[in-house]
Design a protein around this motif. Structure first.
Motif, PDB file in Angstrom:
ATOM      1  N   ALA A  96      11.971 -29.155 -23.814  1.00 12.23           N
ATOM      2  CA  ALA A  96      13.280 -29.613 -24.279  1.00 12.23           C
ATOM      3  C   ALA A  96      13.914 -28.553 -25.180  1.00 12.23           C
ATOM      4  CB  ALA A  96      13.141 -30.938 -25.019  1.00 12.23           C
ATOM      5  N   GLU A  97      13.140 -27.949 -26.053  1.00 10.44           N
ATOM      6  CA  GLU A  97      13.659 -26.888 -26.925  1.00 10.44           C
ATOM      7  C   GLU A  97      14.108 -25.693 -26.097  1.00 10.44           C
ATOM      8  OE1 GLU A  97      10.652 -25.899 -29.762  1.00 10.44           O
ATOM      9  OE2 GLU A  97      10.700 -27.885 -30.701  1.00 10.44           O
ATOM     10  N   ALA A  98      13.335 -25.336 -25.088  1.00 13.05           N
ATOM     11  CA  ALA A  98      13.707 -24.204 -24.236  1.00 13.05           C
ATOM     12  C   ALA A  98      14.980 -24.516 -23.462  1.00 13.05           C
ATOM     13  CB  ALA A  98      12.564 -23.884 -23.272  1.00 13.05           C
ATOM     14  N   ALA A  99      15.132 -25.754 -23.005  1.00  8.89           N
ATOM     15  CA  ALA A  99      16.335 -26.139 -22.267  1.00  8.89           C
ATOM     16  C   ALA A  99      17.550 -26.102 -23.180  1.00  8.89           C
ATOM     17  CB  ALA A  99      16.157 -27.522 -21.657  1.00  8.89           C
ATOM     18  N   GLN A 100      17.391 -26.551 -24.421  1.00 11.32           N
ATOM     19  CA  GLN A 100      18.500 -26.520 -25.372  1.00 11.32           C
ATOM     20  C   GLN A 100      18.876 -25.080 -25.699  1.00 11.32           C
ATOM     21  OE1 GLN A 100      17.228 -28.803 -28.746  1.00 11.32           O
ATOM     22  NE2 GLN A 100      17.953 -30.750 -27.886  1.00 11.32           N
TER      23      GLN A 100
ATOM     24  N   PRO B 104      -7.522 -23.257 -31.654  1.00  6.32           N
ATOM     25  CA  PRO B 104      -8.014 -24.320 -30.771  1.00  6.32           C
ATOM     26  C   PRO B 104      -7.098 -25.539 -30.740  1.00  6.32           C
ATOM     27  CG  PRO B 104      -9.308 -24.234 -32.776  1.00  6.32           C
ATOM     28  CD  PRO B 104      -8.383 -23.064 -32.811  1.00  6.32           C
ATOM     29  N   ASN B 105      -6.131 -25.598 -31.652  1.00  3.70           N
ATOM     30  CA  ASN B 105      -5.219 -26.751 -31.675  1.00  3.70           C
ATOM     31  C   ASN B 105      -3.979 -26.541 -30.827  1.00  3.70           C
ATOM     32  OD1 ASN B 105      -6.893 -28.160 -33.458  1.00  3.70           O
ATOM     33  ND2 ASN B 105      -6.047 -27.060 -35.197  1.00  3.70           N
ATOM     34  N   THR B 106      -3.791 -25.354 -30.264  1.00  4.96           N
ATOM     35  CA  THR B 106      -2.630 -25.113 -29.423  1.00  4.96           C
ATOM     36  C   THR B 106      -2.932 -25.560 -27.995  1.00  4.96           C
ATOM     37  OG1 THR B 106      -3.345 -22.876 -28.936  1.00  4.96           O
ATOM     38  CG2 THR B 106      -1.851 -23.156 -30.796  1.00  4.96           C
ATOM     39  N   ILE B 107      -1.884 -25.940 -27.305  1.00  7.98           N
ATOM     40  CA  ILE B 107      -2.016 -26.410 -25.931  1.00  7.98           C
ATOM     41  C   ILE B 107      -1.336 -25.399 -25.016  1.00  7.98           C
ATOM     42  CG2 ILE B 107      -1.386 -28.223 -24.295  1.00  7.98           C
ATOM     43  CD1 ILE B 107      -1.480 -30.186 -26.583  1.00  7.98           C
ATOM     44  N   ASP B 108      -1.990 -25.031 -23.947  1.00 10.15           N
ATOM     45  CA  ASP B 108      -1.420 -24.119 -22.961  1.00 10.15           C
ATOM     46  C   ASP B 108      -0.586 -24.949 -21.992  1.00 10.15           C
ATOM     47  OD1 ASP B 108      -0.760 -22.117 -21.236  1.00 10.15           O
ATOM     48  OD2 ASP B 108      -2.806 -21.748 -20.526  1.00 10.15           O
ATOM     49  N   CYS B 109       0.727 -24.885 -22.137  1.00  8.66           N
ATOM     50  CA  CYS B 109       1.616 -25.719 -21.318  1.00  8.66           C
ATOM     51  C   CYS B 109       1.800 -25.175 -19.910  1.00  8.66           C
ATOM     52  CB  CYS B 109       2.967 -25.863 -22.017  1.00  8.66           C
ATOM     53  SG  CYS B 109       2.844 -26.821 -23.544  1.00  8.66           S
TER      54      CYS B 109
ATOM     55  N   GLN C 110       0.984 -30.308 -18.857  1.00  4.33           N
ATOM     56  CA  GLN C 110       2.447 -30.254 -18.872  1.00  4.33           C
ATOM     57  C   GLN C 110       3.090 -31.575 -19.244  1.00  4.33           C
ATOM     58  OE1 GLN C 110       3.581 -28.622 -15.109  1.00  4.33           O
ATOM     59  NE2 GLN C 110       2.978 -26.545 -15.673  1.00  4.33           N
ATOM     60  N   THR C 111       2.384 -32.674 -19.143  1.00  7.74           N
ATOM     61  CA  THR C 111       2.976 -33.971 -19.452  1.00  7.74           C
ATOM     62  C   THR C 111       2.673 -34.426 -20.878  1.00  7.74           C
ATOM     63  OG1 THR C 111       1.031 -35.077 -18.545  1.00  7.74           O
ATOM     64  CG2 THR C 111       2.892 -34.727 -17.047  1.00  7.74           C
ATOM     65  N   THR C 112       2.039 -33.585 -21.676  1.00  9.08           N
ATOM     66  CA  THR C 112       1.766 -33.962 -23.065  1.00  9.08           C
ATOM     67  C   THR C 112       3.057 -33.901 -23.865  1.00  9.08           C
ATOM     68  OG1 THR C 112       1.244 -31.702 -23.702  1.00  9.08           O
ATOM     69  CG2 THR C 112      -0.595 -33.082 -22.955  1.00  9.08           C
ATOM     70  N   ALA C 113       3.081 -34.616 -24.971  1.00  5.32           N
ATOM     71  CA  ALA C 113       4.287 -34.680 -25.798  1.00  5.32           C
ATOM     72  C   ALA C 113       4.661 -33.302 -26.325  1.00  5.32           C
ATOM     73  CB  ALA C 113       4.072 -35.657 -26.953  1.00  5.32           C
ATOM     74  N   GLU C 114       3.668 -32.504 -26.704  1.00  9.54           N
ATOM     75  CA  GLU C 114       3.949 -31.164 -27.229  1.00  9.54           C
ATOM     76  C   GLU C 114       4.607 -30.279 -26.177  1.00  9.54           C
ATOM     77  OE1 GLU C 114       1.437 -27.374 -28.947  1.00  9.54           O
ATOM     78  OE2 GLU C 114       0.625 -29.384 -29.238  1.00  9.54           O
ATOM     79  N   CYS C 115       4.120 -30.323 -24.942  1.00  9.24           N
ATOM     80  CA  CYS C 115       4.692 -29.499 -23.881  1.00  9.24           C
ATOM     81  C   CYS C 115       6.083 -29.984 -23.505  1.00  9.24           C
ATOM     82  CB  CYS C 115       3.775 -29.500 -22.660  1.00  9.24           C
ATOM     83  SG  CYS C 115       2.225 -28.628 -22.964  1.00  9.24           S
ATOM     84  N   GLU C 116       6.293 -31.273 -23.491  1.00 11.30           N
ATOM     85  CA  GLU C 116       7.625 -31.796 -23.190  1.00 11.30           C
ATOM     86  C   GLU C 116       8.610 -31.407 -24.280  1.00 11.30           C
ATOM     87  OE1 GLU C 116       7.080 -35.968 -22.440  1.00 11.30           O
ATOM     88  OE2 GLU C 116       6.319 -35.606 -20.421  1.00 11.30           O
ATOM     89  N   ALA C 117       8.171 -31.407 -25.535  1.00 12.08           N
ATOM     90  CA  ALA C 117       9.045 -30.982 -26.636  1.00 12.08           C
ATOM     91  C   ALA C 117       9.384 -29.498 -26.501  1.00 12.08           C
ATOM     92  CB  ALA C 117       8.364 -31.256 -27.969  1.00 12.08           C
ATOM     93  N   GLN C 118       8.402 -28.691 -26.109  1.00 10.40           N
ATOM     94  CA  GLN C 118       8.664 -27.259 -25.908  1.00 10.40           C
ATOM     95  C   GLN C 118       9.659 -27.040 -24.783  1.00 10.40           C
ATOM     96  OE1 GLN C 118       5.020 -25.110 -25.259  1.00 10.40           O
ATOM     97  NE2 GLN C 118       4.285 -25.433 -27.352  1.00 10.40           N
TER      98      GLN C 118
END
Length: 104
Positions: free
Chosen positions: A86-90, A65-70, A76-84
């Motif tokens: 950024a990691e995918a882009a890198q 229940p603590n995971t977010i579906d990006c 999509q604008t949450t910090a966790e989704c933005e970090a994901q």
């Protein structure tokens, strides 16, 4: 005199019929509202039963229940989704770190 009395009776019958129509339409409206309320209650109870049955039979996968579906627009604008993202882009660009923590 008799014609006037008959006209008076006809008018009173017309009034009674109009009033009866209004009462019947009011009753019909109330019955329709009651049916809609009952329909919503039945749907709600059906949903509750469906959730109980699916969870008891293990048909729902164990989701943290603590995971977010990006993939959802409103998350999509949450910090966790933005970090994901950024990691995918890198990772896609080939930029990463080595085991020692230095940039490649």
């Amino acid at each position: 005199d008799q014609i006037r009395a008959t006209e008076h009776q006809v008018d009173s019958v017309k009034y009674a019929v109009q009033r009866a129509r209004k009462v019947v339409s009011d009753l019909g409206r109330k019955m329709a509202t009651d049916k809609m309320i009952m329909c919503f209650v039945v749907l709600l109870l059906g949903g509750i039963v469906a959730v109980i049955v699916t969870s008891s039979m293990g048909l729902v996968s164990n989701v943290d229940p603590n995971t977010i579906d990006c993939s959802l627009i409103f998350t999509q604008t949450t910090a966790e989704c933005e970090a994901q993202r950024a990691e995918a882009a890198q990772a896609a660009a080939g930029v990463g770190t080595t085991a020692g923590g230095t940039a490649v």
